[in-house]
Enzyme design. Structure first.
Site, mmCIF file in Angstrom:
data_model
loop_
_atom_site.group_PDB
_atom_site.id
_atom_site.type_symbol
_atom_site.label_atom_id
_atom_site.label_comp_id
_atom_site.label_asym_id
_atom_site.label_seq_id
_atom_site.Cartn_x
_atom_site.Cartn_y
_atom_site.Cartn_z
ATOM 1 N N TYR A 278 18.078 -4.121 8.082
ATOM 2 C CA TYR A 278 18.925 -4.804 7.394
ATOM 3 C C TYR A 278 20.410 -4.832 7.868
ATOM 4 O O TYR A 278 20.859 -3.747 8.300
ATOM 5 C CB TYR A 278 18.792 -4.222 6.079
ATOM 6 C CG TYR A 278 19.745 -4.752 4.717
ATOM 7 C CD1 TYR A 278 19.930 -5.793 4.566
ATOM 8 C CD2 TYR A 278 20.266 -3.349 4.155
ATOM 9 C CE1 TYR A 278 21.047 -6.292 3.556
ATOM 10 C CE2 TYR A 278 21.438 -3.891 3.046
ATOM 11 C CZ TYR A 278 21.855 -5.229 2.913
ATOM 12 O OH TYR A 278 22.449 -5.810 1.870
ATOM 13 N N ASP B 60 12.280 3.001 5.784
ATOM 14 C CA ASP B 60 12.791 2.194 4.691
ATOM 15 C C ASP B 60 11.311 1.203 4.415
ATOM 16 O O ASP B 60 11.166 0.451 5.207
ATOM 17 C CB ASP B 60 13.681 1.269 5.305
ATOM 18 C CG ASP B 60 14.208 0.594 4.341
ATOM 19 O OD1 ASP B 60 13.638 0.232 3.190
ATOM 20 O OD2 ASP B 60 15.595 -0.066 4.251
ATOM 21 N N LYS C 237 14.758 -4.027 -5.418
ATOM 22 C CA LYS C 237 13.565 -4.881 -5.183
ATOM 23 C C LYS C 237 12.638 -4.582 -6.020
ATOM 24 O O LYS C 237 12.466 -4.723 -7.063
ATOM 25 C CB LYS C 237 13.488 -4.849 -3.406
ATOM 26 C CG LYS C 237 14.800 -5.006 -2.657
ATOM 27 C CD LYS C 237 15.797 -5.726 -3.028
ATOM 28 C CE LYS C 237 17.052 -5.864 -2.267
ATOM 29 N NZ LYS C 237 17.722 -4.731 -2.050
ATOM 30 N N ARG D 62 26.222 14.009 -12.580
ATOM 31 C CA ARG D 62 26.036 13.604 -10.910
ATOM 32 C C ARG D 62 25.033 14.546 -10.100
ATOM 33 O O ARG D 62 24.542 14.196 -9.204
ATOM 34 C CB ARG D 62 27.488 13.718 -10.341
ATOM 35 C CG ARG D 62 27.627 13.572 -8.928
ATOM 36 C CD ARG D 62 29.132 13.298 -8.389
ATOM 37 N NE ARG D 62 29.790 14.198 -9.026
ATOM 38 C CZ ARG D 62 30.039 15.504 -8.373
ATOM 39 N NH1 ARG D 62 29.231 15.808 -7.505
ATOM 40 N NH2 ARG D 62 30.973 16.357 -8.825
#
Length: 405
Positions: free
Chosen positions: A115, A187, A212, A62
């Site tokens: 978004y 972004d 993406k 992690r």
């Protein structure tokens, strides 16, 4: 073998080689998948030193993993940042930036069209923690300057915006900020390198939904954040590994590393086909408007020419004329989308296959009608992710779908 110096290397050379050396254990060319939750120490002293950071090494996946670290070094080289942290999703990147850099009493300026899920986090969630938010058309630099307050700590925007494709002059925003202690966060999901380099334009932090274009194969959910070493350390230690706990998995990192090696080839094809598709749609008598930065008719085309390196993304949106065949724009849009044979109805983008979706009822369904109206998202807008199929085949499919009206 001497270490490869990539300081003056070209884009694809960096995309292939940065962060990757033959595996020191067995000489494997491909970065191994270190599919492990924890790491063993040689001794108590070794473990203590690695936890304290006085010697390099990994303690728990992690907080760091060799496969994921190869991805992070590669993305830092691709975006031109000092460091990178990979996350378990694009929203993991958005949330971690907010949690890592903001605190109660801070003020955020957010682009007025982002978004849908990002919109929920910034406009609805942040105020619950005492963080003030002001939506602004970041394409209007005077409006950005007017919105800055003494407690402003971040300006966050997409360029191009989802799904209206509007652009923000990144260098212009950085100039407005000047020497103030305000982070400019971009972004860059819709226009990844080699299309656009926000850090080179003056942004402080760039993030992506790796799901993406960066991965590019429709089989991974992940995100990345790139910036200065200090900013990334703060975001990673506070946001990614602890509060959000959204670290990227080793297997997903392996798939993304593989995808990044063909990034330039894929993105260039996406962009070239998208421009051809946009020009076809613009010439169709059934189309009211086409939203694509590469078109000379697009309102922000001058900004696109300035900061998008001659490539204009593989995404476009369009709206049909009202009353076609006695239908509303929404009903006509459903007819056209359902008639497509090549494009899949799906909400992602940047895949090898062309994808089409209806933003008002899909990606932005959780955004209020009032906010959608302020973004310019109508029931008639259709978003199309141009895939890697032959361009002529994509256009032929759109042509036959439009002919059903």
């Amino acid at each position: 073998m001497e270490e490869l110096d990539l300081s003056n290397a070209g884009f694809t050379t960096r995309a292939i080689h940065a962060g990757q050396e033959p595996d020191p254990a067995y000489g494997a060319l491909a970065t191994p998948i270190y599919q492990t939750s924890t790491f063993c120490f040689d001794s108590m002293e070794d473990g203590i030193a690695k936890f304290e950071g006085t010697i390099p090494g990994y303690v728990y996946s992690r907080g760091g993993n060799p496969t994921v670290r190869a991805l992070e070094l590669k993305m830092a080289a691709i975006e031109g940042g000092e460091d990178c942290v990979a996350t378990g999703s694009g929203m993991g990147a958005v949330g971690s930036v907010m949690i890592g850099l903001l605190q109660a009493g801070d003020h955020v300026i957010v682009g007025d069209c982002v978004y849908g899920c990002s919109n929920v986090v910034i406009r609805d969630v942040l105020p619950k923690f005492g963080i003030e938010v002001t939506p602004v058309n970041t394409g209007d630099l005077d409006a950005v300057a007017a919105a800055i307050k003494p407690n402003t700590k971040m300006i966050y925007f997409e360029t191009p915006t989802n799904p209206m494709m509007r652009l923000t002059d990144i260098a212009g925003v950085a100039q407005v900020v000047g020497e103030r202690d305000i982070k400019v966060v971009v972004d860059n999901t819709f226009a990844p390198p080699p299309v656009q380099y926000p850090l080179a334009c003056g942004a402080d932090i760039v993030l992506h939904s790796v799901t993406k274009y960066l991965n590019g194969h429709g089989d991974v959910i992940a995100g990345v954040i790139v910036g200065s070493a200090d900013d990334i350390a703060q975001i990673k230690n506070i946001g990614v590994t602890k509060t959000c706990g959204c670290f990227c998995s080793p297997f997903d990192a392996f798939l993304i590393i593989r995808g990044l090696q063909t990034l330039e080839l894929r993105v260039r094809r996406h962009c070239e086909s998208a421009l051809a598709v946009a020009r076809f749609l613009e010439s169709s008598p059934a189309i009211e408007r086409v939203l694509y930065p590469g078109l000379e008719s697009f309102p922000d085309h001058a900004i696109a020419k300035k900061q998008m390196n001659g490539l204009y993304t593989g995404i476009l949106s369009f709206e049909l004329k009202d009353g076609l065949g006695g239908r509303s724009r929404f009903e006509a849009g459903k007819q056209v989308v359902n008639a497509m044979k090549l494009a899949h109805v799906a909400v992602s983008l940047g895949d090898p296959a062309s994808l089409v979706q209806h933003p008002a009822s899909m990606t932005h369904h959780n955004v209020s009608n009032e906010v959608k109206a302020s973004m310019g998202i109508t029931d008639g807008i259709i978003r199309y992710s141009v895939g890697l199929e032959d361009t002529d085949d994509i256009i032929a499919d759109l042509k036959q779908a439009l002919a059903t009206l």
